[in-house]
Design an enzyme around this catalytic site. Structure first.
Site, mmCIF file in Angstrom:
data_model
loop_
_atom_site.group_PDB
_atom_site.id
_atom_site.type_symbol
_atom_site.label_atom_id
_atom_site.label_comp_id
_atom_site.label_asym_id
_atom_site.label_seq_id
_atom_site.Cartn_x
_atom_site.Cartn_y
_atom_site.Cartn_z
ATOM 1 N N GLU A 42 -44.725 86.099 -92.516
ATOM 2 C CA GLU A 42 -44.562 87.440 -91.942
ATOM 3 C C GLU A 42 -44.962 88.528 -92.950
ATOM 4 O O GLU A 42 -45.549 89.544 -92.585
ATOM 5 C CB GLU A 42 -43.107 87.637 -91.505
ATOM 6 C CG GLU A 42 -42.708 86.711 -90.372
ATOM 7 C CD GLU A 42 -41.227 86.808 -90.042
ATOM 8 O OE1 GLU A 42 -40.407 86.251 -90.812
ATOM 9 O OE2 GLU A 42 -40.882 87.435 -89.033
ATOM 10 N N GLU A 54 -39.104 78.449 -88.466
ATOM 11 C CA GLU A 54 -37.685 78.793 -88.242
ATOM 12 C C GLU A 54 -37.018 77.919 -87.190
ATOM 13 O O GLU A 54 -35.819 77.669 -87.245
ATOM 14 C CB GLU A 54 -37.548 80.275 -87.836
ATOM 15 C CG GLU A 54 -37.850 81.277 -88.938
ATOM 16 C CD GLU A 54 -39.328 81.673 -89.010
ATOM 17 O OE1 GLU A 54 -40.171 81.013 -88.367
ATOM 18 O OE2 GLU A 54 -39.624 82.653 -89.715
HETATM 19 N N1 COA Z 1 -34.792 79.257 -98.917
HETATM 20 C C1 COA Z 1 -34.081 78.832 -99.966
HETATM 21 N N2 COA Z 1 -34.497 77.903 -100.826
HETATM 22 C C2 COA Z 1 -35.721 77.370 -100.598
HETATM 23 C C3 COA Z 1 -36.531 77.768 -99.529
HETATM 24 C C4 COA Z 1 -36.027 78.758 -98.660
HETATM 25 N N3 COA Z 1 -36.714 79.213 -97.635
HETATM 26 N N4 COA Z 1 -37.691 77.056 -99.569
HETATM 27 C C5 COA Z 1 -37.607 76.250 -100.645
HETATM 28 N N5 COA Z 1 -36.415 76.448 -101.272
HETATM 29 C C6 COA Z 1 -35.941 75.774 -102.475
HETATM 30 C C7 COA Z 1 -35.491 74.331 -102.179
HETATM 31 O O1 COA Z 1 -34.177 74.311 -101.655
HETATM 32 C C8 COA Z 1 -35.611 73.736 -103.552
HETATM 33 O O2 COA Z 1 -34.505 74.144 -104.308
HETATM 34 P P1 COA Z 1 -33.739 73.067 -105.263
HETATM 35 O O3 COA Z 1 -34.775 72.650 -106.282
HETATM 36 O O4 COA Z 1 -32.598 73.852 -105.853
HETATM 37 O O5 COA Z 1 -33.319 71.930 -104.361
HETATM 38 C C9 COA Z 1 -36.826 74.432 -104.154
HETATM 39 O O6 COA Z 1 -36.991 75.644 -103.406
HETATM 40 C C10 COA Z 1 -38.104 73.611 -104.025
HETATM 41 O O7 COA Z 1 -38.276 73.278 -102.667
HETATM 42 P P2 COA Z 1 -38.453 71.773 -102.137
HETATM 43 O O8 COA Z 1 -38.033 71.737 -100.692
HETATM 44 O O9 COA Z 1 -37.813 70.813 -103.059
HETATM 45 O O10 COA Z 1 -40.070 71.634 -102.259
HETATM 46 P P3 COA Z 1 -41.001 70.659 -101.423
HETATM 47 O O11 COA Z 1 -42.339 70.743 -102.066
HETATM 48 O O12 COA Z 1 -40.369 69.332 -101.213
HETATM 49 O O13 COA Z 1 -41.094 71.359 -99.950
HETATM 50 C C11 COA Z 1 -41.367 73.208 -98.412
HETATM 51 C C12 COA Z 1 -41.716 72.607 -99.791
HETATM 52 C C13 COA Z 1 -41.908 74.627 -98.372
HETATM 53 C C14 COA Z 1 -42.022 72.369 -97.302
HETATM 54 C C15 COA Z 1 -39.831 73.204 -98.223
HETATM 55 O O14 COA Z 1 -39.243 73.806 -99.380
HETATM 56 C C16 COA Z 1 -39.350 73.947 -97.006
HETATM 57 O O15 COA Z 1 -39.447 73.459 -95.892
HETATM 58 N N6 COA Z 1 -38.801 75.165 -97.218
HETATM 59 C C17 COA Z 1 -38.220 75.946 -96.146
HETATM 60 C C18 COA Z 1 -39.270 76.584 -95.296
HETATM 61 C C19 COA Z 1 -38.628 77.367 -94.162
HETATM 62 O O16 COA Z 1 -37.969 76.822 -93.295
HETATM 63 N N7 COA Z 1 -38.824 78.688 -94.192
HETATM 64 C C20 COA Z 1 -38.286 79.562 -93.203
HETATM 65 C C21 COA Z 1 -36.952 80.037 -93.615
HETATM 66 S S1 COA Z 1 -36.221 81.123 -92.414
#
Ligand code: COA
Length: 259
Positions: free
Chosen positions: A114, A134
Site C-alpha cells: 500500500e 491480509e
Molecule cells: N509484522 C511483524 N513482524 C513481521 C512481519 C509483520 N508484518 N513480517 C515479518 N515479520 C518478522 C517475523 O515475525 C520475523 O521476526 P522474528 O525473527 O522475531 O521471528 C522476522 O520479521 C523475519 O520474518 P520471517 O517470517 O522469519 O521471514 P521469512 O523470510 O520466513 O518470510 C515473509 C518472509 C514476508 C513471507 C513473512 O515474514 C510474512 O509472511 N510476513 C507477514 C506478511 C503479512 O502478512 N503482511 C501483512 C500484514 S497486515
C-alpha cells in the site's frame, strides 16, 4: 530531524527515506507510519528538497506489512483509528507536491504494498514481491490498498490478489502495470535517481500540477476509503482475526471457522 525507525539522507536535492527495521522486514509499526508522514510533511515545505525516494533497509524487504504484533491487541474502534491514520499518511504521500518514487527492494506486502502504491512511481528490484496477504490473517488491507490496487491493475486482478493473498514477483507486477520498471537490485537507487533527475529538469510547478490533476481523476472516491475503514474494523472483531494473527505469531497455518 532524526527518526527512530527511518534513515533520511539528502543528495542533490533528492531526499531518500529508508525504513530501518530490517530485523522485522521493515514491518510498519504505528510509529514508523507516523514518522513517514512527518518526513513527507517536512520535505513538502523544504525548498532544498525537489524529489523523494522511499525504500527499505537491507536487501530482503521494502516493508512486509503492518506490524502484526501491534494489530493483535486492537479493539474494533482502535483498529478503525489505525486504518484512518494510515490512510491519512499515505494520502499525504499521494498528494505530496514533489515527486515520490518507491524503490521497492524486496517484499512489499500489505501496508508495504500500500505504501508503494501511494507513491507516484514504483521501481522494483528483480527480487521484489508484491501482495495483499491480509486475508491470511482474517483481515483486509486498511491503508488504502483495496482502493489503490484497482487503480493500477483493474478490478479483475485486484479482487483476485486481495482474495487469494497471493504474492506476485516483480516481472508479474510490471506486466500488470503495478510497477514502472524492474532493475537488478544493485541498480535500484541509480534508476530512481536517473528518473528523478529527468523530472527535476521540468518546472516544479508543472510537476505539482500533474500530480494534482492525475490524483483528481480518482478524488471522488471517499466512500471506498471510508468503507475500507469500516470493514477493517469489522474484521478485527472476528474470531478468525484472532486465529489468523495468533497463527502468524506462533508460525503455524491458520484454521478459519467463519466467525
Ligand atoms: N509484522 C511483524 N513482524 C513481521 C512481519 C509483520 N508484518 N513480517 C515479518 N515479520 C518478522 C517475523 O515475525 C520475523 O521476526 P522474528 O525473527 O522475531 O521471528 C522476522 O520479521 C523475519 O520474518 P520471517 O517470517 O522469519 O521471514 P521469512 O523470510 O520466513 O518470510 C515473509 C518472509 C514476508 C513471507 C513473512 O515474514 C510474512 O509472511 N510476513 C507477514 C506478511 C503479512 O502478512 N503482511 C501483512 C500484514 S497486515
Amino acid at each position: 530531524m532524526t527518526f527512530e525507525n527511518l534513515l533520511t539522507e539528502t543528495d542533490n536535492n533528492i531526499l531518500t527515506i529508508t525504513i530501518n527495521r530490517s530485523d522485522k522486514l521493515n514491518a510498519l509499526n504505528r510509529n514508523t507510519v507516523k514518522e513517514i508522514g512527518q518526513a513527507i510533511k517536512n520535505a513538502g515545505s523544504d525548498n532544498a528538497i525537489k524529489a523523494i525516494i522511499i525504500t527499505g533497509s537491507g536487501q530482503k524487504a521494502f516493508a512486509a506489512g503492518a506490524d502484526i504484533t501491534e494489530l493483535v491487541v486492537l479493539s474494533v474502534e482502535e483498529g478503525k483509528i489505525l486504518s484512518k491514520e494510515g490512510q491519512d499518511v499515505y494520502r499525504s504521500i499521494e498528494t505530496c507536491p514533489k515527486p515520490v518514487v518507491a524503490a521497492v527492494n524486496g517484499f512489499a506486502l500489505g501496508a508495504g504494498c500500500e505504501l508503494s502504491m501511494a507513491c507516484h512511481i514504483r521501481i522494483a528490484s528483480e527480487n521484489a514481491k508484491f501482495g495483499q496477504p491480509e486475508v491470511n490473517l482474517g483481515l483486509i488491507a486498511g491503508y488504502g490498498g483495496t482502493q489503490r490496487l484497482i487503480q493500477y491493475v483493474g478490478k479483475t486482478k485486484a479482487l483476485e490478489l486481495h482474495m487469494t493473498g497471493d504474492l506476485i514477483n516483480a516481472e508479474q507486477a510490471l506486466k500488470l502495470g503495478l510497477v514502472n520498471y524492474v532493475v537488478p537490485q544493485d541498480q535500484l537507487i541509480l534508476k530512481c535517481v536517473e528518473l528523478l533527475e529527468k523530472i527535476k529538469t521540468k518546472s516544479p510547478k508543472a510537476i505539482t500540477s500533474v500530480i494534482n490533476t492525475i490524483n483528481a481523476y480518482f478524488d471522488n472516491n471517499t466512500i471506498g476509503f471510508a468503507t475500507e475503514i469500516e470493514e477493517f474494523g469489522k474484521c478485527i472483531a472476528t474470531q478468525d482475526f484472532k486465529e489468523g494473527t495468533s497463527a502468524f505469531i506462533e508460525k503455524r497455518k491458520a484454521e478459519f471457522v467463519g466467525k
